[in-house]
Structures are given as structure tokens and as C-alpha cells.
Design an enzyme around this catalytic site. Structure first.
Site, PDB file in Angstrom:
ATOM      1  NE  ARG B  12      -1.377   2.334   2.953  1.00 27.28           N
ATOM      2  CZ  ARG B  12      -0.739   3.384   3.450  1.00 27.28           C
ATOM      3  NH1 ARG B  12      -0.547   4.459   2.726  1.00 27.28           N
ATOM      4  NH2 ARG B  12      -0.262   3.355   4.690  1.00 27.28           N
ATOM      5  CG  ASP B  13       3.522   4.148   2.822  1.00 27.54           C
ATOM      6  OD1 ASP B  13       3.919   4.959   1.964  1.00 27.54           O
ATOM      7  OD2 ASP B  13       3.288   4.484   3.996  1.00 27.54           O
ATOM      8  CG  HIS B  16       2.470   6.765  -1.899  1.00 28.75           C
ATOM      9  ND1 HIS B  16       1.633   7.711  -2.433  1.00 28.75           N
ATOM     10  CD2 HIS B  16       1.914   6.396  -0.714  1.00 28.75           C
ATOM     11  CE1 HIS B  16       0.617   7.917  -1.594  1.00 28.75           C
ATOM     12  NE2 HIS B  16       0.749   7.125  -0.556  1.00 28.75           N
ATOM     13  CB  SER B 167       1.866  11.542   6.763  1.00 29.38           C
ATOM     14  OG  SER B 167       0.868  11.018   7.577  1.00 29.38           O
ATOM     15  CG  HIS B 194       2.689   4.549   9.034  1.00 26.27           C
ATOM     16  ND1 HIS B 194       2.539   3.402   8.273  1.00 26.27           N
ATOM     17  CD2 HIS B 194       3.025   5.526   8.160  1.00 26.27           C
ATOM     18  CE1 HIS B 194       2.766   3.690   6.995  1.00 26.27           C
ATOM     19  NE2 HIS B 194       3.060   4.972   6.888  1.00 26.27           N
ATOM     20  CG  HIS B 196       6.733   7.990   5.810  1.00 27.60           C
ATOM     21  ND1 HIS B 196       6.879   7.407   4.569  1.00 27.60           N
ATOM     22  CD2 HIS B 196       5.433   7.832   6.147  1.00 27.60           C
ATOM     23  CE1 HIS B 196       5.705   6.935   4.170  1.00 27.60           C
ATOM     24  NE2 HIS B 196       4.808   7.180   5.109  1.00 27.60           N
TER      25      HIS B 196
END
Lengths: 295, 337
Positions: B12-13, B16, B167, B194, B196
Site C-alpha cells: 500500500r505505502d 507511492h 506521514s 507508522h 517515514h
């Protein structure tokens, strides 16, 4: 009471209802005889009282008890409640302007189809994003009969979205997609709504993407400029940020809506555009009733 | 030994990272490997979730339903999860068909102050008897008190856990400690994080999250995700083992799965490019980087200037249209200079 004014009531004392009230108080053609909610302590109610407007906390009952006092009702509650209110208003013979995405009556975008809405007893003001994007999509659809796809994205400030707007995200998308499709004739449409939490709040902004096999950019720009001028007649804060531009195999157009700063500050263009559209519609009913010609 | 629930949004991520062009064969290959490794939850779909395939954020190679069908066929023990962002996805168009296709768990997401838009979607998932998590996105933008207030709303709607998403990859470990800490202290449901990797903090921040009381962590194969990528799952599992936590994941097999992902999914391994550092500093959603690169080339601009301008405007995920606006304005400004 001015005998040449249409008697209207506002149902729903949230952001939309309260902003609508402030705007109606300036109208030459509308007289707000009752402002209705469910809680006399709400900030919208307090505002109405401070403006000297009659208020009630008895929701639709307050309308049903004295139907003679109202010729038109703006329903600014929620899609769910408008489903309940619509048949009651119809039975009472009161015109309903539906500010929710309930889609009970015909969709109205004043710059596009105002005249044909006046024969209906229930008109739906689509959504704030729909009022901003549909005119652009319509203009593009007038130039090209074979638009493959139109996508519209509206971003609004988090602070400008009240509880009903937030609970109606799905209805917002479905109703906006339908309006853009019906008025542009595009084969497929998509709508997105983004709530931006930034402080200070951002202005409402809407982007329209169109996929067209051979876009006539000159004709599209003329058509869009023309419709923007029509929009500005009833939504003064509506402006083009990016004129139709061909970029990455798509036509992109962006508009910004700055509000008049009535109930919420000017970033809340979303309240302004749907309320200005609703008032333009209600005033047209009034003008027709009193045989007023104004151009 | 305390258990940490690992969720894997590689499919899913990572979407991108490849412009949402993940193929059927790639989904099948990675699901098989993740399932074999015992990864508890595998998240699949467009990078911005269900119903997000669009000109705004990028068109998917495959339809949502197609992706879920392939994933479902290849997952036996791992749960299949989707990401749902109200404003893009609706219950009727997206959520209902996904649950019918056999999805086990749903993450319903909203930007950091917008929890109330998730109420209907979370309730719907719970009514259908599936697992529902709430995700708050772009959480670097607001205070820990605001996050707690929003997380509590999600809990009250029935979320079975609340995940804070960094995010923009903007957190430092101290931020994680404060924000995850306050949620872990006051919520009655598990708290997740989550990460990054824009500032090379993904593993460190995940460790800080666990130490502050998080019991759900996200990791992706070799960090495959938006912008600089996420926390590499194979490293996360190893680090947690060393710290004495259990994940139920087989270390050798998760290392193998990450090799499968590198071979099958990635044209290039995730790395921290200069623009990712700027994106992290500017606090701009990591998923913007591919779009910014394209627009910068088209308008002959320095992508870093675009990122800083976007940061000033406090854009959030879903506002990719502003990249073009900012680029047009920057290039007009350049002309007048």
C-alpha cells in the site's frame, strides 16, 4: 414586514444556517421570519437572537404549526434529516431549498440552470464543492461533447466544516460526482474532498481535471472565463487561480472561493458559495412571484 | 515477553514509490512471502487507500477489487487489511465491496484533527464484525493534547487501536515519546506508530514508540514506501527481538520476504534523496515526492523550492493539485525577476 419580500425560514442552526441568515438579512427580496434549530443555547441560535430574528428550538414542528408564515424553507440540517423534512414541506405547500446532499429534488447550479429550477418545489443545492466545480465542468462540456473524464477536488479549512458536513462525507462525494456528470456530460466523474487542518486556515480551493482527447484550449478558456463572470455575479469571492492549462495530458483549472466573512472568517468560501447560490435561487422565486425584472 | 503487532503496508505505502503501478504478479509474490513469514497483517491497495485512484494522486494500474482478490488468494494466515480515507473512499462504493471480497481489517484514516469524519466508516466495519483501526495522519502538525482528543473520538467510534502516522517523516524520537506516550497512557485500546524515513529516524522512532507504550508498529519490506520509505520490516523485527519483544514473525523468512520484494517490486531500493530530507524538514506528506519531481522537471524548477513552498502552505495528503499551482507561481515569479 415588507409585502414584496418572500417569507422564508431557515431550518438548521449550524454554520450553513447561521451564515445563510446573515446573508438573507441583506436581501431585498427575502424576509427571514423564523430561524429554527434544536438547541436554544447553540452559538448559531445566540447569533440569530442577537440579530433580532425570531427563533425556535422545535425543528420541523415549528414550521408545520404555522405553515402560512413560510413560502420557502432552507433546509440546512443534514442529508438524513432532509429525507424526513422533504415530504412534510411538500405536503404543506412550502418550497424547499435543500442545502444538504440529500438529492431529493432537482440539482441547482444557478450559473448553469437557474431558470429551469423555478418550476420545482424542492431544489437541491448539491454541495459546496459542487457549486464551485460544476460550472467549470459545464463550460468544458459545452466546448467538448466527448469529455472522457472529469475529476474535481475541493480542499476546505477544517474549521469551516461543521458536524453535519463531516458526517455527510460519502453523500458529498456521491452528489458532487452526479452533478458534475449530469452538467458536463463527461463519461465518468470523480469527486474528492480534503479537509485541511492548517492554522491559519486555508481558503477554499477547487481543482477541475479534465481528460479530453484533443482539447481546444482557446475555446475552453473563453467558455471558462464566461462562466466565471456569471459566477461572480452571485459569489463575489469566486476567482480563477489557474486558467485552464494543458499539463501532463490533462486540462487543469483551479478556482478559489473567498467568503464574505459573515458568520465564519473569509477562509470559509465553502459556506459562501453554497449559501450565495441558495439565495440567488430563492430570490429568483421571489422575483417571479412579484413580477420583478432585474438585469 | 510483550508482544508487538506488526502491520506490513509494503503493498500500500510502496504503491507511492512506483506511481501506483503494482502488478498482479507482484502482489501475489509478496503476499506469499509475507504469509510464509507469519506477518500478522498485510495491507494492500493504492497508496492513498481505497477509491483513491485519480488524476489528483495517481491512477492505479489495477482496480481496487482486483488487487484485493489476488491478495486474498495468496494470504492464508496473515490478515488482509485495507486503508480507507473518507473524502476519497465511501462506504457504498469502496468499503462494502472490499469487505465482501474478504478483507479482515480496515484502517480508517483522517488528518490529525479530523477524527470525526471516520465515525461512520469505523462503525460500519465493526457492524460487519471486522477489525477496525483508526489512523491519524500528518500528526507532526498538532500538539499531543489535540492528538489525544482526536484519538479518543476514534476509540469512542469503536476503533480497536489508534495509529499515529508520521506521514511527512518529520518526527524525532522525543516527539514520538511525547505523542505516543500520552495516547498509551490514556487510551483503552492499543496505540500504534507508522514511520517515514525522511530524516533517517524510522527505526529509532519505532523503538521510541515501543518504549513509550505502543504495541502496534508498521514496517515495509526494505522500507518500500512513499518518499524516503518507511521502517524496514526485516530490521524492525530483528531490533524488537534484540530488545526482548516478540512479534510472532520468523526472522529468516521476513529477511527472505524483503529480498523477494526487492527483486519483484522495486526498480530501485528506497533511499533518502535530498528532496526527502527537505520534505521531512518542511513537514510535507512523503507521498508528494514523485509528483514534485515530475512537476519540477516540467516547469524547470528546483524541487526543493517547491517543497518549502508547500510546507509554508501546510498542505496535507490529497492536495497534490497545489504542486502544479505552486510550480506555476514559482515560474512566474522567476520570469518577473
Amino acid at each position: 414586514m415588507d409585502s414584496k419580500k418572500l417569507k422564508v425560514a431557515i431550518l438548521g442552526s449550524g454554520f450553513i444556517g447561521t451564515d445563510l441568515l446573515i446573508k438573507i438579512l441583506r436581501s431585498k427580496y427575502l424576509d427571514c421570519t423564523l430561524f429554527v434549530g434544536r438547541n436554544l443555547q447553540s452559538s448559531g441560535m445566540s447569533k440569530a437572537v442577537s440579530l433580532g430574528v425570531a427563533v425556535s428550538d422545535r425543528s420541523i414542528e415549528a414550521i408545520a404549526e404555522n405553515p402560512k408564515n413560510f413560502e420557502l424553507v432552507f433546509d440546512a440540517t443534514s442529508a438524513h434529516f432532509h429525507q424526513i423534512h422533504a415530504p412534510i414541506l411538500k405536503k404543506l405547500g412550502i418550497i424547499a431549498i435543500d442545502m444538504t446532499p440529500a438529492q431529493v429534488g432537482g440539482m441547482c447550479i444557478p450559473a448553469v440552470n437557474l431558470k429551469e429550477c423555478l418550476d420545482k418545489d424542492n431544489v437541491n443545492m448539491v454541495t459546496c464543492g459542487g457549486q464551485a466545480s460544476t460550472p467549470i465542468a459545464y463550460a468544458i462540456g459545452q466546448v467538448h461533447k466527448d469529455v472522457d473524464y472529469i475529476e474535481v477536488i475541493s480542499t476546505i479549512a477544517s474549521r469551516s466544516a461543521g458536524p453535519a458536513t463531516r458526517a455527510n462525507m460519502d453523500e458529498y462525494i456521491e452528489t458532487t460526482e452526479k452533478a458534475v456528470k449530469v452538467f458536463s456530460g463527461a463519461k465518468k466523474t470523480k469527486a474528492v474532498l480534503v479537509l485541511n487542518p492548517a492554522q491559519p486556515c486555508i481558503n477554499m480551493q477547487t481543482t477541475v481535471f479534465a481528460k479530453i482527447s484533443k482539447p481546444d484550449m482557446v475555446a475552453i478558456n473563453i467558455a471558462v472565463d464566461d462562466i466565471v463572470k456569471k459566477m461572480q455575479k452571485y459569489v463575489p469571492g469566486y476567482s480563477l487561480v489557474i486558467s485552464p492549462t494543458y499539463e501532463n495530458n490533462r486540462v487543469i483549472t483551479m478556482v478559489r472561493v473567498q467568503g464574505a466573512g459573515d458568520y465564519l472568517p473569509s477562509y470559509a468560501g465553502n459556506l459562501d458559495i453554497i449559501n450565495c447560490a441558495a439565495i440567488a435561487t430563492a430570490e429568483e422565486y421571489a422575483k417571479r412571484k412579484y413580477g420583478i425584472q432585474e438585469y | 515477553m510483550k508482544n508487538i503487532l506488526i502491520t506490513d503496508p509494503t503493498l500500500r505505502d510502496g504503491s507511492h514509490a512506483v506511481g501506483h503501478q503494482i502488478s498482479a504478479a507482484q502482489i501475489a509474490a509478496y503476499c506469499k512471502a509475507a504469509d510464509a513469514a507469519g506477518i500478522p497483517i498485510v495491507e494492500v491497495g493504492h497508496g492513498n487507500g481505497m477509491g483513491a485512484s485519480s488524476l489528483q494522486v495517481g491512477l492505479s494500474l489495477l482496480e481496487d477489487g482486483e488487487m484485493l482478490k489476488i491478495a486474498r488468494e495468496n494470504l492464508t494466515t496473515s490478515k488482509l487489511e485495507i486503508f480507507v480515507l473518507p473524502g476519497f473512499a465511501t462506504i457504498n462504493k469502496d468499503l462494502k465491496p472490499a469487505l465482501e471480497a474478504g478483507v479482515d481489517a480496515v484502517r480508517v484514516a483522517a488528518h490529525c484533527t479530523e477524527a470525526d469524519i471516520t465515525e461512520r466508516h469505523i462503525s460500519f466495519v465493526r457492524e460487519k464484525g471486522k477489525l477496525a483501526y483508526g489512523c491519524l495522519m500528518m500528526t507532526h502538525m498538532v500538539s499531543k493534547e489535540t492528538l489525544l482528543e482526536e484519538a479518543r473520538k476514534m476509540e469512542s467510534y469503536g476503533a480497536q487501536g489508534v495509529i499515529l502516522m508520521d506521514s511527512a517523516g518529520a518526527y524525532l524520537p522525543q516527539d514520538v515519546k511525547e505523542k505516543v506516550g500520552i495516547l498509551a497512557e490514556h487510551l483503552n485500546v492499543p496505540v500504534g506508530f507508522h514511520a517515514h524515513n525522511n530524516l533517517s529516524m524510522a527505526v529509532a522512532n519505532s523503538v521510541a514508540a515501543v518504549e513509550a507504550g505502543a504495541s502496534i508498529l508498521d514496517g515495509t519490506a526494505k522500507g518500500f514506501g512513499a518518499g524516503a520509505g518507511n521502517t524496514p520490516i526485516e530490521i524492525l523485527v530483528a531490533v524488537l527481538e534484540k530488545m526482548g519483544y516478540s512479534t510472532g514473525i520468523d526472522l529468516y523468512k521476513v529477511l527472505d520476504a524483503s529480498d523477494v520484494a526487492e527483486k519483484e517490486l522495486m526498480k530501485v531500493l528506497p533511499s533518502i534523496k535530498p528532496i526527502s530530507v527537505i520534505s521531512g524538514l518542511a513537514g510535507v506528506f512523503a507521498g508528494f515526492s514523485k509528483h514534485v519531481e515530475r512537476v519540477a522537471t516540467e516547469y524547470k524548477l528546483d524541487p526543493r523550492d517547491i517543497f518549502f513552498e508547500l510546507g509554508k502552505r501546510k498542505v496535507v495528503a490529497g492536495q497534490e493539485d497545489l504542486i502544479v499551482e505552486v510550480a506555476i507561481q514559482l515560474s512566474q515569479k522567476r520570469k518577473t525577476q
